[in-house]
Enzyme design. Structure first.
Site, short mmCIF file in Angstrom:
data_model
loop_
_atom_site.label_atom_id
_atom_site.label_comp_id
_atom_site.label_asym_id
_atom_site.label_seq_id
_atom_site.Cartn_x
_atom_site.Cartn_y
_atom_site.Cartn_z
N CYS A 154 -34.85 -82.78 56.24
CA CYS A 154 -33.67 -83.25 56.00
C CYS A 154 -33.10 -82.47 54.95
CB CYS A 154 -33.05 -84.58 56.07
SG CYS A 154 -33.39 -85.70 54.81
N GLY A 155 -33.93 -82.39 53.56
CA GLY A 155 -33.67 -81.73 52.38
C GLY A 155 -33.06 -82.79 51.61
#
Length: 315
Positions: A154-155
């Site tokens: 997801c970062g």
């Protein structure tokens, strides 16, 4: 139309049920060409089935219900209600089994004609499940729309992920679960012997719950690591056995942040994995006092947190 309807109070009693090897429902046979030592032959092989499941949520007062599609997950069919309930539990949506009013599992009609037999899985796999919450259950839209911060891709940075976990998790519990090192070493083999689908396909992850004597109490398999855990925890939640403060969770693969997050939400005090933990998984274990074991195989394992909960070690 609905395939079947499940009411949470009718799923099973609160008493543990005898463990049964799961049926081989998550497999599909396919003819393949097997090559070995320059020899080839056509043989029948078992594949782990992977199909999509849409998760929908109905909530709000009786006279003004909202139905929202919140996720589509790829999973191995079977135990779909448990998978969904485990997902909602570990995402902080559900707190008690009475939060659930009704569970409806539905199969969509095919939207397109298949052009060949190869399209069977895509056409017939359009399944959905609707969880209807009790009218008095309050839902945080921010919780539903936070775009699954728990996924490894997801970062979101580790600090933000831990803060988000703290915002939805129950209060930190005292870890009172101990286990002997000799018992710990025995549980991977017990899990493998109970994995019916894995023995057929070699392509499924497993999650199992054990007591301190090493007895395997529950097992779920799925093509997705997180799905196997959600199915396992969903079954325990529906049986009103959470929080699982006297259970060991064994993972057949590695221990990632999202799996530690799910365990914390279910109150599990010890996690062991056959593979490696991630750095963020270790930070979760430290912050929530979860004993974390990695590389549990044959006659060895690593303890990343909670060594005082593993008995019989010579240091």
């Amino acid at each position: 139309m609905a395939d079947h309807l499940v009411l949470p109070r009718e799923t099973e009693s609160s008493n543990p049920m005898p463990l049964k090897t799961l049926p081989i429902a998550g497999t599909r046979r396919r003819e393949i060409l097997k090559v070995e030592a320059n020899q080839s032959a056509f043989v029948s092989d078992a594949l782990a089935v992977e199909e999509p499941l849409e998760i929908k949520l109905a909530y709000g007062p009786s006279n003004n219900r909202t139905v929202k599609s919140i996720a589509v997950t790829m999973r191995t069919p079977g135990n779909d209600a448990e998978l969904t309930i485990g997902f909602l539990l570990t995402e902080g949506v559900l707190r008690e089994p009475d939060d659930i009013e009704r569970i409806t599992v539905a199969a969509r009609a095919p939207e397109v004609e298949r052009e060949s037999d190869a399209d069977d899985e895509l056409v017939h796999a359009r399944n959905s499940i609707l969880i209807e919450l009790a009218p008095d259950v309050e839902i945080s839209l921010n919780t539903l729309e936070r775009n699954f911060y728990t996924t490894s891709s997801c970062g979101i940075c580790g600090k933000a992920s831990l803060l988000a976990l703290r915002s939805v998790c129950p209060p930190r519990r005292s870890n009172a679960f101990d286990i002997a090192a000799s018992v710990l070493l025995s549980v991977p083999d017990r899990l493998r012997r109970a994995q019916g689908n894995f023995q057929q396909t070699g392509g499924l992850h497993a999650a199992g719950l054990f007591d301190r004597e090493g007895n395997l109490l529950s097992l779920r398999e799925d093509v997705g690591r997180h799905n196997a855990v959600d199915k396992l925890l969903g079954a325990e939640f529906l049986a009103d056995r959470t929080p699982l403060v006297q259970r060991l969770l064994l993972l057949s693969g590695r221990a990632s942040f999202e799996l530690l997050q799910k365990a914390v939400m279910a109150g599990i005090p010890m996690i062991a994995s056959v593979g490696a933990p991630s750095s963020l998984a270790v930070r979760v274990a430290e912050q929530f006092d979860v004993t974390l074991i990695g590389f549990l195989r044959e006659n060895r394992f690593n303890i990343y947190h909670g060594a005082d909960h593993v008995m019989g070690l010579e240091v």
